[in-house]
Design a protein around this motif. Structure first.
Motif, PDB file in Angstrom:
ATOM      1  N   ILE A 137       0.827  -1.208   0.000  1.00  0.00           N
ATOM      2  CA  ILE A 137       0.000   0.000   0.000  1.00  0.00           C
ATOM      3  C   ILE A 137       0.859   1.254   0.000  1.00  0.00           C
ATOM      4  O   ILE A 137       0.546   2.249  -0.674  1.00  0.00           O
ATOM      5  N   ALA A 138       1.952   1.222   0.765  1.00  0.00           N
ATOM      6  CA  ALA A 138       2.786   2.416   0.935  1.00  0.00           C
ATOM      7  C   ALA A 138       3.427   2.889  -0.366  1.00  0.00           C
ATOM      8  O   ALA A 138       3.905   4.031  -0.441  1.00  0.00           O
ATOM      9  N   GLN A 139       3.426   2.058  -1.389  1.00  0.00           N
ATOM     10  CA  GLN A 139       3.978   2.480  -2.681  1.00  0.00           C
ATOM     11  C   GLN A 139       3.119   3.562  -3.329  1.00  0.00           C
ATOM     12  O   GLN A 139       3.600   4.345  -4.140  1.00  0.00           O
ATOM     13  N   THR A 140       1.840   3.618  -2.958  1.00  0.00           N
ATOM     14  CA  THR A 140       0.938   4.604  -3.565  1.00  0.00           C
ATOM     15  C   THR A 140       0.183   5.461  -2.548  1.00  0.00           C
ATOM     16  O   THR A 140      -0.264   6.555  -2.884  1.00  0.00           O
ATOM     17  N   THR A 141       0.032   4.968  -1.306  1.00  0.00           N
ATOM     18  CA  THR A 141      -0.767   5.665  -0.306  1.00  0.00           C
ATOM     19  C   THR A 141      -0.018   5.712   1.011  1.00  0.00           C
ATOM     20  O   THR A 141       0.414   4.667   1.515  1.00  0.00           O
ATOM     21  N   PRO A 142       0.162   6.898   1.607  1.00  0.00           N
ATOM     22  CA  PRO A 142       0.862   6.970   2.893  1.00  0.00           C
ATOM     23  C   PRO A 142       0.062   6.308   4.009  1.00  0.00           C
ATOM     24  O   PRO A 142      -1.172   6.324   4.009  1.00  0.00           O
ATOM     25  N   VAL A 143       0.782   5.720   4.962  1.00  0.00           N
ATOM     26  CA  VAL A 143       0.176   5.013   6.086  1.00  0.00           C
ATOM     27  C   VAL A 143       0.691   5.607   7.391  1.00  0.00           C
ATOM     28  O   VAL A 143       1.902   5.775   7.567  1.00  0.00           O
ATOM     29  N   VAL A 144      -0.231   5.907   8.301  1.00  0.00           N
ATOM     30  CA  VAL A 144       0.104   6.416   9.630  1.00  0.00           C
ATOM     31  C   VAL A 144      -0.277   5.353  10.651  1.00  0.00           C
ATOM     32  O   VAL A 144      -1.403   4.836  10.628  1.00  0.00           O
ATOM     33  N   ALA A 145       0.641   5.015  11.545  1.00  0.00           N
ATOM     34  CA  ALA A 145       0.352   4.063  12.616  1.00  0.00           C
ATOM     35  C   ALA A 145      -0.169   4.826  13.825  1.00  0.00           C
ATOM     36  O   ALA A 145       0.408   5.844  14.222  1.00  0.00           O
ATOM     37  N   ALA A 146      -1.266   4.326  14.402  1.00  0.00           N
ATOM     38  CA  ALA A 146      -1.864   4.991  15.557  1.00  0.00           C
ATOM     39  C   ALA A 146      -1.994   4.018  16.727  1.00  0.00           C
ATOM     40  O   ALA A 146      -2.500   2.907  16.565  1.00  0.00           O
ATOM     41  N   VAL A 147      -1.509   4.435  17.868  1.00  0.00           N
ATOM     42  CA  VAL A 147      -1.698   3.786  19.166  1.00  0.00           C
ATOM     43  C   VAL A 147      -0.900   2.501  19.307  1.00  0.00           C
ATOM     44  O   VAL A 147       0.064   2.430  20.072  1.00  0.00           O
ATOM     45  N   ASN A 148      -1.285   1.426  18.619  1.00  0.00           N
ATOM     46  CA  ASN A 148      -0.627   0.135  18.798  1.00  0.00           C
ATOM     47  C   ASN A 148       0.690   0.081  18.042  1.00  0.00           C
ATOM     48  O   ASN A 148       0.794   0.591  16.918  1.00  0.00           O
ATOM     49  N   ASP A 149       1.671  -0.575  18.655  1.00  0.00           N
ATOM     50  CA  ASP A 149       2.969  -0.659  18.007  1.00  0.00           C
ATOM     51  C   ASP A 149       2.883  -1.573  16.794  1.00  0.00           C
ATOM     52  O   ASP A 149       2.072  -2.494  16.734  1.00  0.00           O
ATOM     53  N   ILE A 150       3.747  -1.296  15.838  1.00  0.00           N
ATOM     54  CA  ILE A 150       3.693  -1.962  14.546  1.00  0.00           C
ATOM     55  C   ILE A 150       5.110  -2.038  13.980  1.00  0.00           C
ATOM     56  O   ILE A 150       5.960  -1.201  14.281  1.00  0.00           O
ATOM     57  N   GLU A 151       5.370  -3.055  13.188  1.00  0.00           N
ATOM     58  CA  GLU A 151       6.662  -3.166  12.524  1.00  0.00           C
ATOM     59  C   GLU A 151       6.870  -1.948  11.627  1.00  0.00           C
ATOM     60  O   GLU A 151       5.939  -1.480  10.968  1.00  0.00           O
ATOM     61  N   ASN A 152       8.079  -1.441  11.613  1.00  0.00           N
ATOM     62  CA  ASN A 152       8.356  -0.204  10.881  1.00  0.00           C
ATOM     63  C   ASN A 152       8.568  -0.482   9.402  1.00  0.00           C
ATOM     64  O   ASN A 152       9.640  -0.247   8.842  1.00  0.00           O
ATOM     65  N   VAL A 153       7.520  -0.966   8.764  1.00  0.00           N
ATOM     66  CA  VAL A 153       7.545  -1.280   7.337  1.00  0.00           C
ATOM     67  C   VAL A 153       6.483  -0.439   6.648  1.00  0.00           C
ATOM     68  O   VAL A 153       5.293  -0.599   6.900  1.00  0.00           O
ATOM     69  N   GLY A 154       6.907   0.495   5.813  1.00  0.00           N
ATOM     70  CA  GLY A 154       5.967   1.235   4.986  1.00  0.00           C
ATOM     71  C   GLY A 154       5.237   2.374   5.657  1.00  0.00           C
ATOM     72  O   GLY A 154       4.467   3.068   4.999  1.00  0.00           O
ATOM     73  N   ILE A 155       5.423   2.598   6.965  1.00  0.00           N
ATOM     74  CA  ILE A 155       4.689   3.671   7.619  1.00  0.00           C
ATOM     75  C   ILE A 155       5.428   4.997   7.451  1.00  0.00           C
ATOM     76  O   ILE A 155       6.649   5.065   7.470  1.00  0.00           O
ATOM     77  N   SER A 156       4.651   6.063   7.277  1.00  0.00           N
ATOM     78  CA  SER A 156       5.219   7.402   7.104  1.00  0.00           C
ATOM     79  C   SER A 156       5.266   8.182   8.408  1.00  0.00           C
ATOM     80  O   SER A 156       6.054   9.119   8.547  1.00  0.00           O
ATOM     81  N   ALA A 157       4.409   7.815   9.378  1.00  0.00           N
ATOM     82  CA  ALA A 157       4.362   8.524  10.652  1.00  0.00           C
ATOM     83  C   ALA A 157       3.722   7.615  11.690  1.00  0.00           C
ATOM     84  O   ALA A 157       3.056   6.622  11.362  1.00  0.00           O
ATOM     85  N   LYS A 158       3.927   7.971  12.953  1.00  0.00           N
ATOM     86  CA  LYS A 158       3.363   7.187  14.052  1.00  0.00           C
ATOM     87  C   LYS A 158       2.937   8.129  15.169  1.00  0.00           C
ATOM     88  O   LYS A 158       3.693   9.030  15.566  1.00  0.00           O
ATOM     89  N   ALA A 159       1.708   7.923  15.672  1.00  0.00           N
ATOM     90  CA  ALA A 159       1.217   8.627  16.857  1.00  0.00           C
ATOM     91  C   ALA A 159       0.956   7.565  17.912  1.00  0.00           C
ATOM     92  O   ALA A 159      -0.097   6.921  17.905  1.00  0.00           O
ATOM     93  N   ALA A 160       1.921   7.345  18.789  1.00  0.00           N
ATOM     94  CA  ALA A 160       1.821   6.234  19.735  1.00  0.00           C
ATOM     95  C   ALA A 160       2.857   6.386  20.830  1.00  0.00           C
ATOM     96  O   ALA A 160       3.928   6.949  20.609  1.00  0.00           O
ATOM     97  N   VAL A 161       2.521   5.855  22.000  1.00  0.00           N
ATOM     98  CA  VAL A 161       3.466   5.835  23.116  1.00  0.00           C
ATOM     99  C   VAL A 161       4.161   4.480  23.163  1.00  0.00           C
ATOM    100  O   VAL A 161       3.775   3.540  22.460  1.00  0.00           O
ATOM    101  N   SER A 162       5.152   4.374  24.023  1.00  0.00           N
ATOM    102  CA  SER A 162       5.818   3.103  24.260  1.00  0.00           C
ATOM    103  C   SER A 162       4.968   2.274  25.217  1.00  0.00           C
ATOM    104  O   SER A 162       4.806   2.620  26.389  1.00  0.00           O
ATOM    105  N   TRP A 163       4.413   1.166  24.709  1.00  0.00           N
ATOM    106  CA  TRP A 163       3.630   0.299  25.588  1.00  0.00           C
ATOM    107  C   TRP A 163       4.522  -0.459  26.565  1.00  0.00           C
ATOM    108  O   TRP A 163       4.062  -0.907  27.623  1.00  0.00           O
ATOM    109  N   TYR A 164       5.781  -0.591  26.248  1.00  0.00           N
ATOM    110  CA  TYR A 164       6.734  -1.116  27.239  1.00  0.00           C
ATOM    111  C   TYR A 164       6.741  -0.206  28.463  1.00  0.00           C
ATOM    112  O   TYR A 164       6.680  -0.675  29.605  1.00  0.00           O
ATOM    113  N   THR A 165       6.790   1.102  28.228  1.00  0.00           N
ATOM    114  CA  THR A 165       6.801   2.057  29.340  1.00  0.00           C
ATOM    115  C   THR A 165       5.489   2.019  30.107  1.00  0.00           C
ATOM    116  O   THR A 165       5.473   2.163  31.344  1.00  0.00           O
ATOM    117  N   MET A 166       4.368   1.832  29.411  1.00  0.00           N
ATOM    118  CA  MET A 166       3.080   1.703  30.102  1.00  0.00           C
ATOM    119  C   MET A 166       3.128   0.536  31.088  1.00  0.00           C
ATOM    120  O   MET A 166       2.750   0.661  32.268  1.00  0.00           O
TER     121      MET A 166
END
Length: 360
Positions: A137-166
């Motif tokens: 998808i990231a080849q044509t459409t930007p992807v933003v990760a929100a809240v849950n952690d995700i592998e850093n593949v194809g994402i353009s931005a992330k709005a999330a905290v460290s759940w390890y720290t939680m």
């Protein structure tokens, strides 16, 4: 500007499937940025962040959540809806139905691309299960990760905290209450959440590290999806096996179920309850003295941040790829002064699956 908000579940059915220290002031959010981005082993940088003022056109945002059966995600939904309305853009929201529903969320990503969405925001059900889809998808459409952690593949931005720290903060809270390891260790029944999700491994690791070397001992572990009935069933299983523990620690749904379960078994006050994240019922439980504590990661603000980043990408104005609210531990000492604006959706808010701008 006029908006039409839709609360219908038709989109899902068709697929089958804070504290005042960091409350948002007018046009400024007191948050943190990560250097390097997407790496929780990196450094947090304090940031007074000014959200983008408006959008140049009514972009279409497509959003997929793990579910909306947990009040936590309802608060994320509220933050996104409010920011979308403020910016004058459009949003379609899909929810997978729970953390086991990886196939459904993959189908929802395809739906987002098939409807020519300008950007996709993903609250993932799995740390890496979506990676092949997102890479394509990231080849044509930007992807933003929100809240849950995700592998850093194809994402353009992330709005999330460290759940390890939680998880670590929850562990440290108990460790401070029981700092000395010995014969009278505090015994914990631990309910980390759904094992397959994109956040539970991290919260589990953080909790274990937070109690390391202390007088806190885990004596029972139950994994399961974050539905109240599922968590209640797991809790009942543990309580049928033994009541020889001092704390029930787990998801907000676990904590919520534990309040009534302990009362029905005449165990209220004998076993403490701690939640690993913050919801409306957890807030009420802390205020009433039924729940000891929980960390808040400001889910409303995370929703706003994800929308802000998505629009910035489309406008060519993204400067901070990875942003987080500050994490604050709420207990009976500070709950009376806590401003819930960035953590909890208003009681009047219902799940919203579509926001349509009438702007040209």
């Amino acid at each position: 500007m006029i908006f039409r908000l839709t609360h219908s579940l038709s989109l899902i059915l068709c697929l089958g499937v804070s504290s005042s220290t960091y409350a948002a002031t007018e046009n400024v959010w007191d948050i943190v940025a990560w250097d390097p981005p997407f790496d929780y082993q990196g450094q947090m940088r304090p940031l007074l962040y000014q959200p983008i003022e408006d959008a140049s056109k009514p972009w279409h945002l497509c959003v997929t959540y793990p579910h909306l059966k947990d009040p936590y995600w309802l608060s994320v939904n509220y933050g996104m809806v409010e920011e979308v309305k403020r910016l004058g853009v459009n949003m379609t929201v899909l929810e997978a139905g729970g953390y086991p529903q990886l196939t459904t969320q993959i189908e929802q990503l395809k739906h987002c691309t098939d409807t020519a969405s300008d950007v996709i925001i993903v609250g993932t059900v799995s740390f890496n299960g979506l990676s092949p889809s997102i890479r394509k998808i990231a080849q044509t459409t930007p992807v933003v990760a929100a809240v849950n952690d995700i592998e850093n593949v194809g994402i353009s931005a992330k709005a999330a905290v460290s759940w390890y720290t939680m998880g670590q903060k929850v562990g440290q809270y108990l460790a401070q209450r029981h700092p000395v390891k010995g014969a009278n260790n505090a015994k914990v029944a631990w309910f980390p959440g759904p094992k397959e999700s994109g956040w539970v491994k991290f919260i589990d690791d953080g909790f274990h590290d937070g109690i390391a070397g202390s007088g806190v001992q885990i004596v029972a572990v139950k994994w399961g999806d974050t539905g109240k009935e599922i968590q209640r069933n797991l809790l009942q299983e543990v309580l049928e096996e033994s009541i020889d523990f001092d704390y029930i620690v787990g998801t907000a749904l676990t904590a919520d179920a534990a309040v009534s379960e302990l009362l029905s078994r005449n165990l209220r006050g004998k076993i403490g309850i701690v939640s690993t994240y913050f919801t409306h019922n957890v807030f009420r439980g802390i205020k009433r003295g039924h729940i000891l504590a929980a960390p808040t990661d400001s889910p409303v603000l995370q929703g706003r941040l994800a929308v802000d980043q998505a629009v910035r990408i489309l406008e060519g104005k993204l400067t901070e790829p990875h942003l987080s609210p500050r994490i604050l531990m709420i207990d009976q000492h500070n709950v009376g002064q806590f401003n819930t604006e960035n953590s909890l959706a208003p009681a009047s808010f219902w799940p919203t699956f579509e926001v349509i701008s009438d702007s040209p």
